[in-house]
Design an enzyme around this catalytic site. Structure first.
Site, mmCIF file in Angstrom:
data_model
loop_
_atom_site.group_PDB
_atom_site.id
_atom_site.type_symbol
_atom_site.label_atom_id
_atom_site.label_comp_id
_atom_site.label_asym_id
_atom_site.label_seq_id
_atom_site.Cartn_x
_atom_site.Cartn_y
_atom_site.Cartn_z
ATOM 1 N N HIS A 1 0.791 -1.236 0.000
ATOM 2 C CA HIS A 1 0.000 0.000 0.000
ATOM 3 C C HIS A 1 0.820 1.282 0.000
ATOM 4 C CE1 HIS A 1 0.721 0.432 4.311
ATOM 5 N NE2 HIS A 1 0.329 -0.808 4.500
HETATM 6 N N1 UDP Z 1 -3.665 -6.796 7.952
HETATM 7 C C1 UDP Z 1 -5.010 -7.039 8.109
HETATM 8 N N2 UDP Z 1 -5.805 -7.008 7.005
HETATM 9 C C2 UDP Z 1 -5.335 -6.769 5.751
HETATM 10 C C3 UDP Z 1 -3.948 -6.527 5.599
HETATM 11 C C4 UDP Z 1 -3.143 -6.527 6.724
HETATM 12 O O1 UDP Z 1 -5.468 -7.267 9.220
HETATM 13 O O2 UDP Z 1 -6.124 -6.748 4.805
HETATM 14 C C5 UDP Z 1 -2.814 -6.811 9.156
HETATM 15 C C6 UDP Z 1 -1.554 -7.603 9.030
HETATM 16 O O3 UDP Z 1 -1.740 -8.961 9.347
HETATM 17 C C7 UDP Z 1 -0.638 -6.889 10.000
HETATM 18 C C8 UDP Z 1 -1.103 -5.455 9.970
HETATM 19 O O4 UDP Z 1 -2.400 -5.483 9.396
HETATM 20 O O5 UDP Z 1 -0.848 -7.378 11.308
HETATM 21 C C9 UDP Z 1 -0.182 -4.567 9.158
HETATM 22 O O6 UDP Z 1 -0.773 -3.338 8.951
HETATM 23 P P1 UDP Z 1 -0.316 -2.290 7.838
HETATM 24 O O7 UDP Z 1 0.230 -3.029 6.681
HETATM 25 O O8 UDP Z 1 -1.465 -1.386 7.624
HETATM 26 O O9 UDP Z 1 0.791 -1.444 8.596
HETATM 27 P P2 UDP Z 1 2.376 -1.553 8.685
HETATM 28 O O10 UDP Z 1 2.714 -2.937 9.101
HETATM 29 O O11 UDP Z 1 2.907 -1.200 7.316
HETATM 30 O O12 UDP Z 1 2.746 -0.538 9.717
#
Ligand code: UDP
Length: 362
Positions: free
Chosen positions: A207
């Site tokens: 994303h």
């Molecule tokens: N996640 C979720 N649903 C989705 C995609 C990701 O619950 O459709 C979860 C994933 O398992 C992880 C978290 O969201 O625990 C990651 O969030 P994100 O990618 O938004 O943030 P980042 O990790 O980049 O800070």
């Protein structure tokens, strides 16, 4: 203790859920949701699935430039802090909500506890890096997931305020990894229908703006079309329109575009995937916990511990690079557990209690 927690984004709801459960056994928590993530499947669904108490305050702030969002949040959080007079501000990770809360509390001399402190990409064009560094330097208690995080903080002269507690995302993974049986999982397609999970699939989450602009998305989708199993891609709301357009343009057959899934479903997808392709910090760690090969489309390392023995490899968005890394086998050293013992939440609350007593804050 009276602890005011500020959260705003999907990964923070997950971490807060495991800590909040321990915290509320003996202490009072006031939960503030800034509103940074607001769609049902990016916010409320996480509160429901993870039994996170409804926020005491929902500030309803999202969108705009970084400065607009952070500024509005600071003003609103300051009001809440003045009213609630907590003993601690508790913040997680690296979002604008984290930074806004830290700035507001520091100016009011409210002690700050930062969970997931010490994470560094050394890339100052990465907005989260700015948020992390500022939050760490404003915090009184820096709670760190891994040994490399402790080293980063020591280099910045912050070791006296830092404690290695492990990763609450690992606590969450251990708690919820069997919550959704794979046979029960259905995906809601972006175009409306529901479909069953294919027997074999790759799990893609992507994303970041640099990967999901038109050029990046075209390269990524063309690569995913070449893989030997379907690719499940739950699309972040801000990429929805672009992803549908690109999929139509390329007439993709192998990519399953779905609505964002809940955390329990996401963990199920991780556990049963062939391999994982991501630009998310959370997914990289979850792939590691589940011992799945991961390819990370970023030009900086966030979680060096996951990068040993080809378990997780950085790739550019270029097709040949992604395919080459996906085909590099990983080695698993099952004694290697750099993210703690699954009891980070207990340690986080413990550290706050001990620090409160040491400083005679109460
Ligand atoms: N996640 C979720 N649903 C989705 C995609 C990701 O619950 O459709 C979860 C994933 O398992 C992880 C978290 O969201 O625990 C990651 O969030 P994100 O990618 O938004 O943030 P980042 O990790 O980049 O800070």
């Amino acid at each position: 203790m009276r602890v005011l927690t500020v959260v705003g984004a999907r990964p923070q709801f997950i971490k807060a859920a495991v800590v909040s459960r321990v915290l509320r056994q003996k202490h009072t928590e006031i939960l503030v949701h800034t509103g940074q993530h607001f769609d049902y499947n990016m916010s409320e669904q996480f509160f429901e699935e993870l039994n996170l108490k409804k926020p005491d305050y929902n500030l309803g702030i999202s969108g705009g430039s970084h400065a607009q969002m952070t500024g509005k949040m600071m003003i609103a959080i300051e009001d809440v802090l003045i009213k609630e007079k907590p003993d601690w501000l508790l913040i997680y990770g690296d979002t604008n909500s984290t930074l806004a809360a830290a700035l507001a509390a520091a100016k009011l001399h409210i002690p700050i506890c930062h969970v997931e402190a010490g994470t560094r990409t050394h890339c100052m064009t990465n907005p989260e890096e700015i948020n992390r560094i500022c939050a760490d330097h404003l915090s009184n208690l820096l709670l760190v997931c891994t040994a490399s995080g402790m080293e980063e903080l020591s280099r910045e002269g912050l070791e006296e305020r830092s404690v290695l507690v492990g990763d609450p995302m690992y606590d969450a993974f251990l708690t919820y990894r069997h919550a959704v049986p794979v046979g029960k999982l259905e995906l809601s397609l972006l175009k409306g229908r529901k479909v069953k999970l294919p027997a074999e699939y790759y799990y893609l989450t992507c994303h970041r703006e640099e990967n999901t602009n038109d050029n990046g998305l075209e390269e990524l989708f063309k690569t995913m079309e070449q893989l030997d199993a379907a690719v499940i891609y739950p699309v972040h709301p801000r990429n929805k329109e672009r992803s549908i357009r690109m999929s139509d343009k390329l007439q993709t057959k192998n990519i399953i575009l779905s609505e964002p899934v809940g955390y329990l479903e996401s963990i199920c997808l991780v556990n049963h995937a062939k391999k994982i392709i991501t630009d998310s910090g959370g997914l990289q760690r979850e792939a590691f916990f589940a011992e799945k090969k991961c390819v990370t489309i970023l030009d900086f390392i966030v979680w060096p511990e996951t990068m040993t023995d080809s378990r997780n490899q950085l790739s550019s968005i270029k097709s040949h690079d992604i395919l080459e890394k996906l085909n590099t086998p990983q080695t698993i050293n099952s004694g290697y557990a750099p993210f703690g013992d699954g009891n980070a939440a207990e340690k986080i609350v413990d550290c706050m209690v001990r620090k409160t007593k040491e400083d005679i804050i109460l």
